[in-house]
Scaffold this motif. Structure first.
Motif, PDB file in Angstrom:
ATOM      1  N   UNK A  29     -50.137 -24.590   6.286  1.00  0.00           N
ATOM      2  CA  UNK A  29     -51.153 -25.528   6.350  1.00  0.00           C
ATOM      3  C   UNK A  29     -50.861 -26.602   7.139  1.00  0.00           C
ATOM      4  N   UNK A  30     -51.865 -27.182   7.766  1.00  0.00           N
ATOM      5  CA  UNK A  30     -51.598 -28.405   8.506  1.00  0.00           C
ATOM      6  C   UNK A  30     -50.988 -29.593   7.595  1.00  0.00           C
ATOM      7  N   UNK A  31     -50.037 -30.257   8.171  1.00  0.00           N
ATOM      8  CA  UNK A  31     -49.609 -31.418   7.348  1.00  0.00           C
ATOM      9  C   UNK A  31     -48.378 -31.136   6.257  1.00  0.00           C
ATOM     10  N   UNK A  32     -48.072 -29.919   6.433  1.00  0.00           N
ATOM     11  CA  UNK A  32     -46.985 -29.432   5.320  1.00  0.00           C
ATOM     12  C   UNK A  32     -45.610 -29.549   6.285  1.00  0.00           C
ATOM     13  N   UNK A  33     -44.580 -29.411   5.537  1.00  0.00           N
ATOM     14  CA  UNK A  33     -43.211 -29.521   6.114  1.00  0.00           C
ATOM     15  C   UNK A  33     -43.145 -27.930   7.109  1.00  0.00           C
ATOM     16  N   UNK A  34     -43.676 -26.879   6.580  1.00  0.00           N
ATOM     17  CA  UNK A  34     -43.665 -25.928   7.307  1.00  0.00           C
ATOM     18  C   UNK A  34     -44.457 -25.682   8.595  1.00  0.00           C
ATOM     19  N   UNK A  35     -45.463 -26.343   8.527  1.00  0.00           N
ATOM     20  CA  UNK A  35     -46.299 -26.725   9.797  1.00  0.00           C
ATOM     21  C   UNK A  35     -45.371 -27.318  10.815  1.00  0.00           C
ATOM     22  N   UNK A  36     -44.797 -28.452  10.470  1.00  0.00           N
ATOM     23  CA  UNK A  36     -44.079 -29.440  11.194  1.00  0.00           C
ATOM     24  C   UNK A  36     -42.950 -28.459  11.737  1.00  0.00           C
ATOM     25  N   UNK A  37     -42.161 -27.618  10.942  1.00  0.00           N
ATOM     26  CA  UNK A  37     -41.160 -26.803  11.655  1.00  0.00           C
ATOM     27  C   UNK A  37     -41.743 -25.799  12.563  1.00  0.00           C
ATOM     28  N   UNK A  38     -42.893 -25.304  12.460  1.00  0.00           N
ATOM     29  CA  UNK A  38     -43.398 -24.421  13.265  1.00  0.00           C
ATOM     30  C   UNK A  38     -43.754 -25.055  14.557  1.00  0.00           C
ATOM     31  N   UNK A  39     -44.326 -26.460  14.633  1.00  0.00           N
ATOM     32  CA  UNK A  39     -44.438 -27.107  15.922  1.00  0.00           C
ATOM     33  C   UNK A  39     -43.164 -27.165  16.652  1.00  0.00           C
ATOM     34  N   UNK A  40     -42.110 -27.789  15.983  1.00  0.00           N
ATOM     35  CA  UNK A  40     -40.766 -27.723  16.824  1.00  0.00           C
ATOM     36  C   UNK A  40     -40.444 -26.384  17.281  1.00  0.00           C
ATOM     37  N   UNK A  41     -40.582 -25.214  16.493  1.00  0.00           N
ATOM     38  CA  UNK A  41     -40.041 -24.082  16.924  1.00  0.00           C
ATOM     39  C   UNK A  41     -41.101 -23.445  18.325  1.00  0.00           C
ATOM     40  N   UNK A  42     -42.491 -23.718  18.203  1.00  0.00           N
ATOM     41  CA  UNK A  42     -43.403 -23.656  19.225  1.00  0.00           C
ATOM     42  C   UNK A  42     -42.999 -24.386  20.530  1.00  0.00           C
ATOM     43  N   UNK A  43     -42.838 -25.506  20.406  1.00  0.00           N
ATOM     44  CA  UNK A  43     -42.493 -26.484  21.601  1.00  0.00           C
ATOM     45  C   UNK A  43     -41.043 -25.981  22.124  1.00  0.00           C
ATOM     46  N   UNK A  44     -40.145 -25.597  21.480  1.00  0.00           N
ATOM     47  CA  UNK A  44     -38.886 -25.194  21.833  1.00  0.00           C
ATOM     48  C   UNK A  44     -39.203 -23.935  22.403  1.00  0.00           C
ATOM     49  N   UNK A  45     -39.902 -22.817  22.194  1.00  0.00           N
ATOM     50  CA  UNK A  45     -40.171 -21.473  22.918  1.00  0.00           C
ATOM     51  C   UNK A  45     -41.018 -21.867  24.167  1.00  0.00           C
ATOM     52  N   UNK A  46     -42.046 -22.851  24.396  1.00  0.00           N
ATOM     53  CA  UNK A  46     -42.464 -23.250  25.448  1.00  0.00           C
ATOM     54  C   UNK A  46     -41.611 -23.765  26.565  1.00  0.00           C
ATOM     55  N   UNK A  47     -40.718 -24.690  26.124  1.00  0.00           N
ATOM     56  CA  UNK A  47     -39.780 -25.410  27.041  1.00  0.00           C
ATOM     57  C   UNK A  47     -38.746 -24.359  27.627  1.00  0.00           C
ATOM     58  N   UNK A  48     -38.326 -23.513  26.697  1.00  0.00           N
ATOM     59  CA  UNK A  48     -37.326 -22.250  26.952  1.00  0.00           C
ATOM     60  C   UNK A  48     -38.096 -21.297  28.102  1.00  0.00           C
ATOM     61  N   UNK A 227     -42.582 -35.985  12.423  1.00  0.00           N
ATOM     62  CA  UNK A 227     -42.408 -34.988  13.004  1.00  0.00           C
ATOM     63  C   UNK A 227     -42.335 -35.029  14.551  1.00  0.00           C
ATOM     64  N   UNK A 228     -43.311 -35.959  14.850  1.00  0.00           N
ATOM     65  CA  UNK A 228     -43.783 -36.307  16.370  1.00  0.00           C
ATOM     66  C   UNK A 228     -42.255 -36.880  16.903  1.00  0.00           C
ATOM     67  N   UNK A 229     -41.950 -37.755  16.163  1.00  0.00           N
ATOM     68  CA  UNK A 229     -40.574 -38.441  16.606  1.00  0.00           C
ATOM     69  C   UNK A 229     -39.403 -37.513  16.834  1.00  0.00           C
ATOM     70  N   UNK A 230     -39.393 -36.535  15.918  1.00  0.00           N
ATOM     71  CA  UNK A 230     -38.354 -35.535  16.044  1.00  0.00           C
ATOM     72  C   UNK A 230     -38.533 -34.517  17.154  1.00  0.00           C
ATOM     73  N   UNK A 231     -39.574 -34.075  17.373  1.00  0.00           N
ATOM     74  CA  UNK A 231     -39.948 -33.167  18.318  1.00  0.00           C
ATOM     75  C   UNK A 231     -39.785 -33.870  19.589  1.00  0.00           C
ATOM     76  N   UNK A 232     -39.957 -35.114  19.940  1.00  0.00           N
ATOM     77  CA  UNK A 232     -40.000 -35.875  21.053  1.00  0.00           C
ATOM     78  C   UNK A 232     -38.296 -36.057  21.577  1.00  0.00           C
ATOM     79  N   UNK A 233     -37.518 -36.105  20.380  1.00  0.00           N
ATOM     80  CA  UNK A 233     -36.241 -36.137  20.917  1.00  0.00           C
ATOM     81  C   UNK A 233     -35.862 -34.741  21.316  1.00  0.00           C
TER      82      UNK A 233
END
Length: 285
Positions: A29-48, A227-233
């Motif tokens: 669900x959007x706004x949950x901690x699991x959602x933010x963890x998935x955001x970080x994972x997806x960004x990592x995969x795109x970068x990779x 979450x946004x600050x975290x992923x931006x790092x």
């Protein structure tokens, strides 16, 4: 829900700025901690997969991510104590694993701590500005143009003392800031100038309260801000030209750039095997 990754890509001899819109699957669900963890994972995969010079997400990068994240949240050591920062440092070599496994443990811990410290800082600010400052006391406040590490307060008492110094300095600075009505406040008698101490102190109190409120009551929500600050790092450590935007930040960015900006959009999605695929390309997006 779409989120944007402003990514530095390489094409022939030109370095272009790509805007990658990530469309996250609805497993969380959007706004949950699991959602933010998935955001970080997806960004990592795109970068990779798509970054022109990808880095390995390992213990070394993990340590840098947490250092930069903490520094972004508490840049001058006004919120957390030394012991609290030491406790967070146990994650130094684990952030890479947190991102790769979509774990929420670190994010939950730091979000809870920082919220608590912001609320505490708001109380300290209110308490210390509730009575006049004594500018007759001998005191010192050190400023550094460059400092490799933030020196955190040893304990809560030391943190309150640090706040007291900062608030006194901010009030004094405001008292002696030139205005249209008084272009040279330093020429005025000190006793006359200090008659405005209450007004200046209350303005400083309100200013600090607003700064704290902007985070706790962020338009996108406190958790989204964290979450946004975290992923931006993570993205910025790949290079300073790579950024992660939340939905509202995406809108602000798009409205701030000219239509003639050299950019393009990639719409990405995740297939049933967890692989990232290009869904659509938007020239000028």
């Amino acid at each position: 829900m779409h989120y944007v990754l402003r990514l530095k890509l390489k094409k022939q001899v030109l370095l272009l700025f790509g805007i990658i819109t990530l469309s996250f699957s609805s497993f969380a669900q959007i706004g949950t901690n699991k959602y933010y963890a998935h955001q970080a994972f997806m960004v990592y995969k795109v970068l990779e997969k798509y970054h022109y010079q990808p880095q390995e997400l390992n213990d070394e990068l993990s340590k840098k991510i947490i250092e930069e994240y903490i520094k972004a949240l508490d840049p001058i050591g006004l919120y957390c104590t030394k012991n609290e920062i030491t406790e967070l440092k146990k994650w130094d070599n684990k952030i890479d694993d947190e991102i790769k496994t979509e774990s929420t443990a670190f994010f939950v811990e730091i979000s809870h701590l920082f919220r608590k410290r912001l609320i505490s800082a708001d109380s300290i600010n209110t308490l210390l500005t509730s009575k006049p400052f004594d500018f007759n006391e001998k005191d010192t406040l050190n400023f550094y143009s460059k400092r490799p590490q933030i020196v955190y307060a040893e304990n809560e008492k030391a943190l309150i003392k640090r706040w007291a110094k900062i608030l006194k300095y901010q009030t004094l600075e405001l008292l002696y800031t030139p205005t249209d009505n008084n272009k040279d406040p330093f020429s005025e008698d000190i006793k006359e100038r200090l008659k405005n101490e209450k007004e200046a102190r209350e303005k400083i109190a309100s200013r600090n309260k607003r700064a704290i409120k902007r985070i706790l009551e962020h338009p996108d929500g406190y958790s989204n801000f964290m979450a946004s600050s975290y992923i931006n790092k993570l993205t910025s450590l790949y290079d300073p030209h790579t950024s992660f935007f939340s939905a509202s930040e995406k809108q602000n960015f798009e409205s701030s750039v000219s239509s003639s900006e050299l950019s393009f959009g990639f719409y990405f999605d995740e297939n049933e095997n967890g692989e990232i695929k290009v869904v659509n390309v938007t020239p000028g997006g």
